[in-house]
Design an enzyme around this catalytic site. Sequence first.
Site: not given
Ligand code: PLP
Length: 414
Positions: A131, A208, A211, A234, A372
């Site tokens: 992401h 990270d 998900q 999430k 993203c």
């Molecule tokens: C794999 C992953 N990393 C990071 C993020 C970023 O999360 P946040 O927008 O809650 O900071 C997301 C959100 O879509 C994600 O799916």
Amino acid sequence: MNANLAASNPYDAERVWRDFPILRREVHGKPLVFLDSAASSQRPASVIAAVDRYETYSHANVHRGVHQLSQEATALFEQARERVRVFVNAASTREVIFTRGTTESINLVAQSYGRARLRRGDEILLTALEHHANIVPWQLVAEQTGAVIKVVPMDRRGVIDIDLVDSQLSERTRIVACAHVSNALGTVLPVREIVRRAHARGAVVLIDGAQAVPHQRVDLQALDCDFYAFSAHKMYGPTGIGVLVGRESLLEAMPPWQGGGDMILTVSFEKTTYNTLPFKFEAGTPNISGAVGMAAAIDYIDKLGIDNIHAHEQRLLKIATEKLQRVPGLTIIGTAPVKASVISFTVDGIHPHDLGTILDAEGVAVRTGHHCAMPVMEFFDVPATARASFACYSRDSDIDALVAALARAREVFG
Ligand SMILES: Cc1ncc(COP(=O)(O)O)c(C=O)c1O
């Protein structure tokens, strides 16, 4: 086959569905079918009520006042931290830092750990399916320090081969940062093995987990990573709050990354001394109601059982994959053998945005775009995909509604 799967699963998705008030609404005169939980999941009534109770009866600033309300708010905030610790099996609440979300957690590590330690020519290893939140913070710190970013490639299924990770690790690798689960493809990465191999080369590992945490059991002591980031929104909690769990010895040695109230012990114009963990990294008034909501969301997940949620979503993933594969012209992007409940797809002759618009008119909310994860789109040579993602409240009938809406889209586009 579907009948067998249904029979073997006692999970009562209808009852779970009823816990989420928003799911009872209509869009465009049609019952809402919400299949965009990977972007942000909905909240059950218990989370909404916990936040409401806090706002109505207990709100005050934390860690500051001797009065009753401040004491209550502080207790709720710190209980939430303990709730998070138990949920992911972190070693201590000193390792649990509240942030605004995954994005801020990763930026914290990049700026505090990375900026202080990286030297010119040091390597940061990412994977091809990250992401943007796990790419851009590293690019910023690479520019600031002269470090170099290397990327482990994926195959056409969206799988990251552990041997390729190994071959990309070098004596200069200082940080490995990778997703636990890809939001764009659903791939579950072999993170335990990545941690093991990175540690063998002396690199620290950030995972990270945005998900992963809502969909499978995460045990951070078993995983043994150095940093783990995730977001409440999430996992059925509020927006604007998330967590960084970090190894205590590393956090102790890291400089604060934002200055302000609560992260200090003493301040004079000549010198400031910093608070102990975790407060050193929590400058300013935190998102107190968010923490209360996050704790309530964890209670909700615990009530259902994360393993039951996982089994339910895996079952839906299997059924949906089979049904979508039968839709003429539909291609699933991301076919890793181990996936979370995310299905990205394209349909011949229909741009994903048009597809999303038609599905929306039928009441079916899917995500369309690059999610993203622009490098993933580039790799698969698509401008965007449509993405259906499932959560604890998703039902078999949601899949049928998606398939029917796809048929409608194909009619419209002839
Ligand atoms: C794999 C992953 N990393 C990071 C993020 C970023 O999360 P946040 O927008 O809650 O900071 C997301 C959100 O879509 C994600 O799916």
